[in-house]
Design a protein around this motif. Structure first.
Motif, PDB file in Angstrom:
ATOM      1  N   SER A  79       0.856  -1.188  -0.036  1.00 16.37           N
ATOM      2  CA  SER A  79      -0.151   0.024  -0.004  1.00 16.37           C
ATOM      3  C   SER A  79       0.994   1.045  -0.073  1.00 16.37           C
ATOM      4  O   SER A  79       1.553   1.346   1.060  1.00 16.37           O
ATOM      5  N   ILE A  80       1.051   1.940  -1.197  1.00 17.36           N
ATOM      6  CA  ILE A  80       1.636   3.170  -1.128  1.00 17.36           C
ATOM      7  C   ILE A  80       0.456   4.224  -0.597  1.00 17.36           C
ATOM      8  O   ILE A  80      -0.250   4.661  -1.373  1.00 17.36           O
ATOM      9  N   GLU A  81       1.106   4.821   0.454  1.00 17.41           N
ATOM     10  CA  GLU A  81       0.080   5.780   0.979  1.00 17.41           C
ATOM     11  C   GLU A  81       0.118   7.157   0.460  1.00 17.41           C
ATOM     12  O   GLU A  81       1.264   7.656  -0.007  1.00 17.41           O
ATOM     13  N   ARG A  82      -0.928   7.870   0.215  1.00 13.49           N
ATOM     14  CA  ARG A  82      -1.445   9.153  -0.346  1.00 13.49           C
ATOM     15  C   ARG A  82      -1.233  10.047   0.735  1.00 13.49           C
ATOM     16  O   ARG A  82      -0.784  11.018   0.748  1.00 13.49           O
ATOM     17  N   VAL A  83      -1.789   9.817   2.017  1.00 11.39           N
ATOM     18  CA  VAL A  83      -2.435  11.091   2.688  1.00 11.39           C
ATOM     19  C   VAL A  83      -2.095  10.660   4.262  1.00 11.39           C
ATOM     20  O   VAL A  83      -2.553   9.568   4.794  1.00 11.39           O
ATOM     21  N   ALA A  84      -1.571  11.493   4.895  1.00 14.70           N
ATOM     22  CA  ALA A  84      -1.500  11.414   6.519  1.00 14.70           C
ATOM     23  C   ALA A  84      -2.306  12.382   7.155  1.00 14.70           C
ATOM     24  O   ALA A  84      -2.291  13.418   6.623  1.00 14.70           O
ATOM     25  N   ILE A  85      -3.067  11.813   8.134  1.00 15.94           N
ATOM     26  CA  ILE A  85      -3.957  12.808   8.847  1.00 15.94           C
ATOM     27  C   ILE A  85      -3.761  13.347  10.199  1.00 15.94           C
ATOM     28  O   ILE A  85      -2.750  12.532  11.028  1.00 15.94           O
ATOM     29  N   ASN A  86      -3.902  14.505  10.734  1.00 15.46           N
ATOM     30  CA  ASN A  86      -3.638  15.034  12.112  1.00 15.46           C
ATOM     31  C   ASN A  86      -4.467  14.486  13.044  1.00 15.46           C
ATOM     32  O   ASN A  86      -5.169  15.188  13.833  1.00 15.46           O
ATOM     33  N   ILE A  87      -4.382  13.203  13.419  1.00 16.56           N
ATOM     34  CA  ILE A  87      -5.152  12.531  14.337  1.00 16.56           C
ATOM     35  C   ILE A  87      -4.514  10.937  14.901  1.00 16.56           C
ATOM     36  O   ILE A  87      -4.130  10.352  13.961  1.00 16.56           O
ATOM     37  N   ASN A  88      -4.659  10.777  16.252  1.00 21.75           N
ATOM     38  CA  ASN A  88      -4.242   9.807  16.815  1.00 21.75           C
ATOM     39  C   ASN A  88      -5.296   9.130  17.396  1.00 21.75           C
ATOM     40  O   ASN A  88      -6.196   9.685  18.088  1.00 21.75           O
ATOM     41  N   ASP A  89      -5.706   7.860  17.082  1.00 20.86           N
ATOM     42  CA  ASP A  89      -6.980   7.087  17.494  1.00 20.86           C
ATOM     43  C   ASP A  89      -6.775   5.835  17.508  1.00 20.86           C
ATOM     44  O   ASP A  89      -6.953   4.995  16.582  1.00 20.86           O
ATOM     45  N   ALA A  90      -5.878   5.275  18.593  1.00 20.83           N
ATOM     46  CA  ALA A  90      -5.434   3.883  18.750  1.00 20.83           C
ATOM     47  C   ALA A  90      -6.391   2.964  19.077  1.00 20.83           C
ATOM     48  O   ALA A  90      -6.885   3.116  20.066  1.00 20.83           O
ATOM     49  N   ARG A  91      -6.370   1.770  18.087  1.00 20.13           N
ATOM     50  CA  ARG A  91      -7.323   0.658  18.424  1.00 20.13           C
ATOM     51  C   ARG A  91      -6.863  -0.056  19.468  1.00 20.13           C
ATOM     52  O   ARG A  91      -7.619  -0.587  20.401  1.00 20.13           O
ATOM     53  N   ILE A  92      -5.364  -0.121  19.834  1.00 17.40           N
ATOM     54  CA  ILE A  92      -4.716  -1.108  20.727  1.00 17.40           C
ATOM     55  C   ILE A  92      -3.534  -0.273  21.395  1.00 17.40           C
ATOM     56  O   ILE A  92      -3.194   0.927  20.628  1.00 17.40           O
ATOM     57  N   PRO A  93      -3.222  -0.635  22.514  1.00 20.93           N
ATOM     58  CA  PRO A  93      -1.910   0.081  23.109  1.00 20.93           C
ATOM     59  C   PRO A  93      -0.699   0.122  22.339  1.00 20.93           C
ATOM     60  O   PRO A  93      -0.570  -1.018  21.594  1.00 20.93           O
ATOM     61  N   ASP A  94       0.137   1.093  22.147  1.00 25.97           N
ATOM     62  CA  ASP A  94       1.491   0.855  21.580  1.00 25.97           C
ATOM     63  C   ASP A  94       2.404   0.054  22.709  1.00 25.97           C
ATOM     64  O   ASP A  94       1.844  -0.213  23.618  1.00 25.97           O
ATOM     65  N   ASN A  95       3.730  -0.012  22.308  1.00 23.93           N
ATOM     66  CA  ASN A  95       4.622  -0.760  22.942  1.00 23.93           C
ATOM     67  C   ASN A  95       4.924  -0.349  24.337  1.00 23.93           C
ATOM     68  O   ASN A  95       5.520  -0.912  25.095  1.00 23.93           O
ATOM     69  N   LEU A  96       4.384   1.062  24.523  1.00 17.76           N
ATOM     70  CA  LEU A  96       4.647   1.524  25.927  1.00 17.76           C
ATOM     71  C   LEU A  96       3.538   1.727  26.749  1.00 17.76           C
ATOM     72  O   LEU A  96       3.493   2.157  27.801  1.00 17.76           O
ATOM     73  N   GLY A  97       2.533   0.946  25.959  1.00 15.95           N
ATOM     74  CA  GLY A  97       0.987   0.736  26.825  1.00 15.95           C
ATOM     75  C   GLY A  97       0.278   2.143  26.629  1.00 15.95           C
ATOM     76  O   GLY A  97      -0.752   2.276  27.179  1.00 15.95           O
ATOM     77  N   GLN A  98       0.544   3.080  25.923  1.00 14.55           N
ATOM     78  CA  GLN A  98      -0.163   4.401  25.524  1.00 14.55           C
ATOM     79  C   GLN A  98      -1.178   4.128  24.503  1.00 14.55           C
ATOM     80  O   GLN A  98      -0.805   3.206  23.427  1.00 14.55           O
ATOM     81  N   GLN A  99      -2.155   4.494  24.811  1.00 12.95           N
ATOM     82  CA  GLN A  99      -3.367   4.360  23.693  1.00 12.95           C
ATOM     83  C   GLN A  99      -4.302   5.755  23.459  1.00 12.95           C
ATOM     84  O   GLN A  99      -5.541   5.926  23.898  1.00 12.95           O
ATOM     85  N   PRO A 100      -3.566   6.554  22.720  1.00 11.30           N
ATOM     86  CA  PRO A 100      -4.293   8.109  22.770  1.00 11.30           C
ATOM     87  C   PRO A 100      -5.489   7.828  21.707  1.00 11.30           C
ATOM     88  O   PRO A 100      -5.538   7.164  20.534  1.00 11.30           O
ATOM     89  N   ILE A 101      -6.518   8.605  22.282  1.00 11.93           N
ATOM     90  CA  ILE A 101      -7.733   8.601  21.397  1.00 11.93           C
ATOM     91  C   ILE A 101      -8.277   9.946  21.166  1.00 11.93           C
ATOM     92  O   ILE A 101      -8.142  10.819  21.847  1.00 11.93           O
ATOM     93  N   ASP A 102      -8.374  10.189  19.775  1.00 15.95           N
ATOM     94  CA  ASP A 102      -8.719  11.438  19.257  1.00 15.95           C
ATOM     95  C   ASP A 102      -7.956  12.630  19.806  1.00 15.95           C
ATOM     96  O   ASP A 102      -8.403  13.744  20.060  1.00 15.95           O
ATOM     97  N   THR A 103      -6.507  12.305  19.639  1.00 18.10           N
ATOM     98  CA  THR A 103      -5.707  13.556  19.899  1.00 18.10           C
ATOM     99  C   THR A 103      -5.000  13.935  18.732  1.00 18.10           C
ATOM    100  O   THR A 103      -4.721  13.351  17.711  1.00 18.10           O
ATOM    101  N   PRO A 104      -4.504  15.371  18.573  1.00 14.27           N
ATOM    102  CA  PRO A 104      -3.784  15.510  17.243  1.00 14.27           C
ATOM    103  C   PRO A 104      -2.332  15.119  17.349  1.00 14.27           C
ATOM    104  O   PRO A 104      -1.835  15.011  18.472  1.00 14.27           O
ATOM    105  N   VAL A 105      -1.760  14.817  16.239  1.00  9.16           N
ATOM    106  CA  VAL A 105      -0.418  14.381  16.192  1.00  9.16           C
ATOM    107  C   VAL A 105       0.320  15.737  16.326  1.00  9.16           C
ATOM    108  O   VAL A 105       1.413  15.668  17.141  1.00  9.16           O
ATOM    109  N   VAL A 106       0.010  16.783  15.592  1.00  8.02           N
ATOM    110  CA  VAL A 106       0.683  18.235  15.986  1.00  8.02           C
ATOM    111  C   VAL A 106      -0.321  19.145  16.391  1.00  8.02           C
ATOM    112  O   VAL A 106      -1.376  19.375  15.375  1.00  8.02           O
TER     113      VAL A 106
END
Length: 204
Positions: A79-106
């Motif tokens: 999958s060659i990605e076209r677009v990145a969006i300014n939102i974090n909405d994690a379905r599962i925790p990351d490797n540090l146990g964090q699971q941001p929901i509806d937060t901006p990347v920047v």
């Protein structure tokens, strides 16, 4: 010698390996035409640290192109990605146990950034080589999208082409190995000045 920075991710979600890094690391040191070589690095699958790791690599290596890769579980094609969006909405925790929901990347950043890679030329080259590939209109909302957004945000005014590729868990047996497909995608991105114009839209 110019540098093409190629990144993959460490394993996540209890997996023992991540195909994105397993393919990328095998391309470390590979030359792309005259005067350029791939330098591969592994990123942490963690919202708190992946972006800073990427920032340091760009500062230290001063790359002429950056391509980040990640695993897309459930997808069967490159999958060659076209677009990145300014939102974090994690379905599962990351490797540090964090699971941001509806937060901006920047915070305060643009809603989205587009890839500056020749995405349709990359798809065409892969398909011509017998690799299942497509332009993807969504990089998700996990760490992959975060890294893609931060990459474009950092390089938007630098004149350095950059983008993101999602790889499948395992390509079908009748296709070239993932490392060969990734090498072709990166090589095409480096050697292609102007993208091809052909339909790539999706109904849904």
């Amino acid at each position: 010698m110019q540098t093409v920075l190629l990144t993959g991710f460490e394993p996540f979600d209890n997996d023992l390996v991540n195909p994105s890094w397993e393919a990328a690391r095998q391309l470390d040191g590979v030359q792309l035409g005259e005067g350029a070589r791939i330098v591969a690095h592994c990123l942490p699958c963690a919202f708190a640290t992946a972006g800073e790791h990427l920032r340091r690599l760009i500062s230290e290596l001063n790359p002429a192109m950056v391509i980040a890769t990640g695993l897309a579980p459930g997808r069967s094609e490159m999958s060659i990605e076209r677009v990145a969006i300014n939102i974090n909405d994690a379905r599962i925790p990351d490797n540090l146990g964090q699971q941001p929901i509806d937060t901006p990347v920047v915070a305060g950043g643009p809603a989205a950034y587009f890839s500056t890679l020749p995405i349709k030329a990359m798809v065409k080259a892969l398909r011509d080589a017998g690799v299942a590939a497509a332009v993807s209109q969504t990089a998700g909302t996990f760490v992959c999208n975060q890294v893609f957004y931060l990459l474009q945000h950092r390089l938007v005014e630098a004149g350095v082409r950059s983008g993101f590729i999602h790889v499948p868990s395992a390509p079908p047996a009748d296709q070239p190995p993932l490392v060969e497909a990734l090498r072709l995608a990166v090589s095409t991105a480096w050697l292609t000045e102007t993208d091809v114009r052909e339909t790539g839209g999706q109904v849904s």
